[in-house]
Design a protein around this motif. Sequence first.
Motif, mmCIF file in Angstrom:
data_model
loop_
_atom_site.group_PDB
_atom_site.id
_atom_site.type_symbol
_atom_site.label_atom_id
_atom_site.label_comp_id
_atom_site.label_asym_id
_atom_site.label_seq_id
_atom_site.Cartn_x
_atom_site.Cartn_y
_atom_site.Cartn_z
ATOM 1 N N ALA A 146 3.774 -6.789 -9.387
ATOM 2 C CA ALA A 146 3.929 -5.918 -8.222
ATOM 3 C C ALA A 146 4.474 -6.677 -7.025
ATOM 4 C CB ALA A 146 2.588 -5.271 -7.882
ATOM 5 N N GLN A 147 3.954 -7.886 -6.776
ATOM 6 C CA GLN A 147 4.405 -8.628 -5.599
ATOM 7 C C GLN A 147 5.876 -9.018 -5.703
ATOM 8 O OE1 GLN A 147 1.950 -9.699 -7.639
ATOM 9 N NE2 GLN A 147 2.085 -11.890 -8.080
ATOM 10 N N GLU A 160 1.180 -2.461 -12.657
ATOM 11 C CA GLU A 160 1.954 -3.234 -11.686
ATOM 12 C C GLU A 160 3.052 -2.384 -11.059
ATOM 13 O OE1 GLU A 160 1.314 -6.792 -10.726
ATOM 14 O OE2 GLU A 160 -0.416 -5.620 -11.410
ATOM 15 N N TYR A 161 3.738 -1.600 -11.876
ATOM 16 C CA TYR A 161 4.842 -0.790 -11.377
ATOM 17 C C TYR A 161 4.341 0.317 -10.449
ATOM 18 C CZ TYR A 161 7.124 -3.183 -15.290
ATOM 19 O OH TYR A 161 7.588 -4.136 -16.167
ATOM 20 N N VAL A 162 3.203 0.900 -10.775
ATOM 21 C CA VAL A 162 2.642 1.948 -9.911
ATOM 22 C C VAL A 162 2.192 1.358 -8.582
ATOM 23 C CG1 VAL A 162 0.780 3.627 -9.654
ATOM 24 C CG2 VAL A 162 1.973 3.427 -11.838
ATOM 25 N N LYS A 163 1.507 0.219 -8.636
ATOM 26 C CA LYS A 163 1.050 -0.416 -7.393
ATOM 27 C C LYS A 163 2.245 -0.778 -6.513
ATOM 28 C CE LYS A 163 -1.540 -3.319 -9.792
ATOM 29 N NZ LYS A 163 -2.404 -4.465 -10.151
ATOM 30 N N ALA A 164 3.281 -1.339 -7.129
ATOM 31 C CA ALA A 164 4.475 -1.697 -6.365
ATOM 32 C C ALA A 164 5.109 -0.462 -5.743
ATOM 33 C CB ALA A 164 5.479 -2.404 -7.273
ATOM 34 N N VAL A 178 3.704 2.392 -4.811
ATOM 35 C CA VAL A 178 2.915 2.890 -3.681
ATOM 36 C C VAL A 178 3.020 1.941 -2.486
ATOM 37 C CG1 VAL A 178 0.580 3.458 -2.890
ATOM 38 C CG2 VAL A 178 1.340 4.169 -5.172
ATOM 39 N N VAL A 179 2.929 0.651 -2.727
ATOM 40 C CA VAL A 179 3.020 -0.310 -1.625
ATOM 41 C C VAL A 179 4.382 -0.222 -0.934
ATOM 42 C CG1 VAL A 179 3.037 -2.751 -0.990
ATOM 43 C CG2 VAL A 179 1.319 -1.892 -2.599
ATOM 44 N N CYS A 180 5.446 -0.113 -1.704
ATOM 45 C CA CYS A 180 6.780 0.000 -1.102
ATOM 46 C C CYS A 180 6.901 1.286 -0.279
ATOM 47 C CB CYS A 180 7.859 -0.045 -2.181
ATOM 48 S SG CYS A 180 8.070 -1.665 -2.950
ATOM 49 N N LYS A 181 6.334 2.364 -0.771
ATOM 50 C CA LYS A 181 6.352 3.619 -0.018
ATOM 51 C C LYS A 181 5.628 3.463 1.321
ATOM 52 C CE LYS A 181 8.251 6.576 -3.050
ATOM 53 N NZ LYS A 181 9.433 7.413 -2.787
ATOM 54 N N GLU A 238 -6.179 5.458 -7.904
ATOM 55 C CA GLU A 238 -6.819 4.326 -7.230
ATOM 56 C C GLU A 238 -5.990 3.865 -6.034
ATOM 57 O OE1 GLU A 238 -7.969 -0.365 -8.147
ATOM 58 O OE2 GLU A 238 -7.336 0.955 -9.784
ATOM 59 N N CYS A 239 -4.671 3.790 -6.207
ATOM 60 C CA CYS A 239 -3.783 3.356 -5.118
ATOM 61 C C CYS A 239 -3.832 4.336 -3.941
ATOM 62 C CB CYS A 239 -2.353 3.227 -5.631
ATOM 63 S SG CYS A 239 -2.099 1.867 -6.783
#
Length: 996
Positions: free
Chosen positions: A64-65, A123-127, A129-132, A182-183
């Motif tokens: 994700a990072q 990882e792809y889902v977390k990335a 949401v974080v990018c959004k 969760e995100c």
Amino acid sequence: MSDIMRPMSIGHLMNWALSEYKKKGSIFGIDKLVHYTSGQALPIYEEKIESPFGPAAGPNTQLAQNIIASYVAGSRFFELKTVQVMDGAELSACVAKPCITAGDECYNCEWSTELYVSQAYAEYVKAWVVCKILAKELGLGNPDGFVFNMSVGYDLEGIKSEKVNTFIDDMIEAKDTEVFKECINWALENVDSFENVDADYIKSISSNISSSITESTLHGCPPDEIERIATYLITEKHLHTFIKCNPTLLGYEYARKRLDELGFDYVAFDDHHFVEDLQWDDAIPMLERLMALTKEKGLEFGVKLTNTFPVDVAAKELPSEEMYMSGRSLFPLSIHLAKLLSEQFDGKLRISYSGGVTIYNIREMFDAGIWPITMATNILKPGGYERLSQISEKFMECGTERFHGTDTKAIAALDDAVASDELYKKPVKPLPERHMEKELPLFDCFTAPCRNGCPIAQDIPAYLEAMTEGDATKALDIILERNALPFITGTICPHHCGDKCMRNYYEETLHIRETKYAAADAAYETVLKNIAKPEARTDKKVAVIGGGPAGLSAAMFLSRAGVPVTVFEKSENLGGVVRNVIPDFRIKREDIEKDVALCKAYGAEFVTGKEVASIKALKEEGYTDVIVAIGAWKPGNAHLQYGGAFDAVEFLADAKNEKIEVVLGKNVVVLGGGNTAMDVARAAIRVKGVENVRLVYRRTRRYMPADEEELREAIEDGVQFMELLAPIGVENGQLKCSVMELGEADESGRRAPVDTGKVEYVPADTVIAAVGENIDGTLYEDMGVELDRKGRPVVDANMMTSVEGVYAAGDSRRGPATVVEAIADASKAAAAIAGISYEKYAEANVAEDSAKYIAKKGYQSPDLTEMPDKRCLGCSTVCETCADVCPNRANVAIKVAGKCQEQVIHVDGMCNECGNCAVFCPYAGRPYKDKFTLFWSEEDFTNSENEGFYCEENGEIHLRLDGKVEKTDINGIRTISADAAAVIETIQKDYSYLMK
């Protein structure tokens, strides 16, 4: 343990990103955050992208990072790392480590995510949401202006497996998955952490993570299987689909020929993949059918150019038998395939591209209708993700048009330009060793590798900075502290300082030598005028035998220290080989004279036209110390069985002084492959009546000892290289040679010549042997100096021979040597005799302001001609290369109180031991193994050998230093290591977000 990645939670990711941004203005080490403000975006599928580029499926889209770092650096199209049915520990066991080496062209031996498929999905889902959230919170652009593209392989059965099928379905719609919920819940629970993000925005974040997919198949996959997979993805999953095509579509003969022509002839591969892979005649009708199918289904279709290019591990590049090539050597193949496909489909086939894209070609690719564009090798190099920030500047005005076809003529022009563009050509010789022969320190590893590459440890960063400030006088003062011959070294030095320069990985080395000359040229008169003769010492009196570079340098260093010194030179001119042998087209005589003047300025006495026959006699005259600095003038052995050859040095001396009395004839042959051989060949080609100069060498030019620069200049002058020929003898105007071939490579990759038993004749009116000169050992023998088997004096670290007070420097110590090596020897001898230190400007190599160097990270200069050269990255002030190049962001720079430079900490849980940081570290070290390491768990700490620490929640600290493990608190750490304690305290206090 180091090779197991521990994915971060959504809370850890967000806390890290927001905390780092608040503290440093960066996110996961990215300082140059990109903001798209034009409102323009390119329609793709039912989505849009604010720029047409991003990271390719590979190490930069695994965690994700990595994706977040790419996003904040300007990426808007993400080809996620490939997932397949084999995953996790099973796949990781198949991947040899280290698995990446991107020093020039890139090689890797990993092919899909090392995570379990469920972890990759998370990882792809977390990335996502974080990018959004970051898009909205930091105003980076339209939160809906980026696209995630799935990549799956490698056969239909695997893709239909429960784990991969679930992955695809959940990427299409994630709303019911635990990780997406969760995100979103974490963001809602922590909404007060944001300034520009509210609950309504968080709830509006789309759960449609991806609507497109790239089909990646292994080499040898049958065409009907490829088509079945694509058909399944289109008809059953209703996905916009790309198919990765391999360069093997070009055919073995074309690929081999093109790489050979561009200097990549050492890249080893046979034709079996070309035979087994998808063939052109099968590919075209298949693509036509799939284009029709997607059109029928209302979907978009295209090819992804190109997939991996498999080659053999020939020189232990990686610990595997086969590896995959990418980067600049792949571009010539990929762009040609793009041309062929564009022509075949009249521009109607969409082409997504990856294969050697950089700042230098990406806009032209886009303008030719090729997009989206992804890259891996480019961002695995120093500068890392920050390279994307510069690329984004080219797409601030990317337009709003949907793909409407490729421009076949423009693509053909890109393909045609490859042959003449230096970007795609390998240097004639193997790249020099970039690493210093030093262990990587656990702390305080910042250094100027250019200084380490210089025999005199010139204060290069200091004088480069003085020149950028416009102070040539200061720059020349800094240069003269260690270098007595700035004009000569500013002209003909082999500048191995540049071999170590980090700028090599950006465009080309800094122009260190040229900047030195510019400083000398600008400040010579001022500096010479201001030189004052020091007060003379009475405890020493030194004689120097020889007025070449070593003798001149010794005279300057000693006389500057007040030591009475007399130089005895047998010829009438000072300057040695440089003055009497090296051709005028290499160096101007007036520049030599300026250096001589500088060396005379402190009061040394020079006696010319006098040959010293005895060191003993000088001692008897009262000289306390004697430095032997004579040149290597004795001819080397050409090893001809019959016939003779002129001596190279004698020929050059005659040519320089216009004393060539013999007619060389039309055909001149030069024996040898060093720099002297290049000088001889270039001088001979300038002699009246000479039509052909041929240089004969028993290996290929790739293995010649001459510097790359010297080789190129000889080639440009028209010297003909007769490779793989070993001279036998010369008779009747013909040089008879044994025809050689290169045998198997040794561990260094060097291939020994093997006699084939064949002979070849080379026209030779004159043969000149440049096979290495020898020294005259008479002076040493007369004095009883111990000599080695080559007749050279045995010396200690101070250049003193076995006889007290007798020193050797330059050629008289080493045999034929470079000018800067002669200066190095002279400086050591002078220091030993007079107690001289050359550290006056050492501290000036570290700048107080690191911001100006941080601003240069990732920026590739379009202008390499500017003088003074302002591209210095300030490695001794702010290196952090290992942090730049780590795709996982596992190496982090932190500011520690009391330390001038930031310290690098390695975060174990983020590392999979890909090895990329070791490729670029200036030291002969591996940051992922050798830097002080932060562990996230006791298990990982226990299973590693890295020096480092793990903090328990109760404050106890597990520490490993020098192989010993201690369990104590921070006070206990202070008694063990002040450096370790300072780093740990800093992390606990200022960088707590690094800890899980």
